[in-house]
Write an enzyme that holds these catalytic residues in place. Structure first.
Site, mmCIF file in Angstrom:
data_model
loop_
_atom_site.group_PDB
_atom_site.id
_atom_site.type_symbol
_atom_site.label_atom_id
_atom_site.label_comp_id
_atom_site.label_asym_id
_atom_site.label_seq_id
_atom_site.Cartn_x
_atom_site.Cartn_y
_atom_site.Cartn_z
ATOM 1 C CG ASP A 1 -5.253 -32.596 1.289
ATOM 2 O OD1 ASP A 1 -6.194 -31.838 1.016
ATOM 3 O OD2 ASP A 1 -4.079 -32.203 1.295
ATOM 4 C CE LYS B 1 -1.817 -36.517 1.715
ATOM 5 N NZ LYS B 1 -1.100 -35.399 2.366
ATOM 6 C CG PHE C 1 3.810 -32.301 2.080
ATOM 7 C CD1 PHE C 1 2.700 -31.521 1.822
ATOM 8 C CD2 PHE C 1 4.963 -32.093 1.327
ATOM 9 C CE1 PHE C 1 2.723 -30.539 0.838
ATOM 10 C CE2 PHE C 1 5.001 -31.121 0.350
ATOM 11 C CZ PHE C 1 3.883 -30.333 0.105
ATOM 12 C CG ASP D 1 3.493 -27.863 -5.760
ATOM 13 O OD1 ASP D 1 3.808 -26.748 -5.302
ATOM 14 O OD2 ASP D 1 2.326 -28.293 -5.718
ATOM 15 N NE ARG E 1 3.496 -27.697 -9.851
ATOM 16 C CZ ARG E 1 2.391 -27.778 -9.120
ATOM 17 N NH1 ARG E 1 1.741 -28.916 -9.058
ATOM 18 N NH2 ARG E 1 1.945 -26.738 -8.455
#
Length: 179
Positions: free
Chosen positions: A107, A135, A156, A163, A169
């Site tokens: 990200d 991202k 998110f 996770d 996960r």
């Protein structure tokens, strides 16, 4: 829309297992083509990239080595802007090698930036990056991400190795948080 709960947050279905694995197979073909004859060392970022790496390696068709590293930069749903090395690659394993970093999600790019610096200081011959998810709107650095499974928004997400506070996960799909 399928809604699940992970700890205290709700998440909605976002990307199917079939879509994820189709993109991983594409990335594996690209890496196989580009790394032919280069004897790469794949460094898998734990904990999140284990599922990506497992599927990726079923489709890599060249001689290579694999090892695991662990940097931690998240707490809950927030990046801490601090990369703490939990398990690292030894300089003697990296020196003179063609490295492919295997990551679940990039990200802001902060953790990867720190890891790349460590590999460069250890004498890596070349460094390539393969990520399952990227991202682009959150990315704050100018290094190249060589292999991208899927570009996503700034949501998110959990599942397929990703996770929320170490939970989620094991989900076979990717889910995004419900705000």
């Amino acid at each position: 829309m399928n809604i699940i709960k992970v700890l205290d947050k709700e998440f909605a279905s976002y990307i199917s297992q079939e879509k994820i694995e189709g993109e991983i197979h594409r990335v594996a073909k690209e890496i196989t083509r580009d790394m032919e004859g280069r004897d790469p060392l794949f460094l898998v970022m734990l904990n999140g990239a284990f599922m990506f790496a497992g599927e990726l390696f079923k489709n890599i068709d060249i001689p290579c080595e694999i090892s695991f590293v662990k940097y931690k930069s998240y707490s809950g749903t927030q990046c801490t802007n601090s990369a703490n090395v939990m398990i690292g690659a030894k300089a003697e394993d990296v020196r003179g090698r063609n490295i492919v970093i295997v990551e679940d999600l990039i990200d802001s790019g902060f953790t990867m930036s720190e890891f790349r610096k460590d590999l460069e200081a250890a004498g890596a011959k070349s460094i390539s990056i393969a990520t399952m998810m990227f991202k682009p709107n959150a990315f704050k650095f100018n290094y190249k991400v060589d292999y991208i499974g899927l570009n996503i928004g700034n949501e998110f997400i959990v599942g397929y190795g990703l996770d929320y506070n170490e939970y989620g996960r094991n989900l076979r799909e990717i889910y995004k948080i419900v705000e």
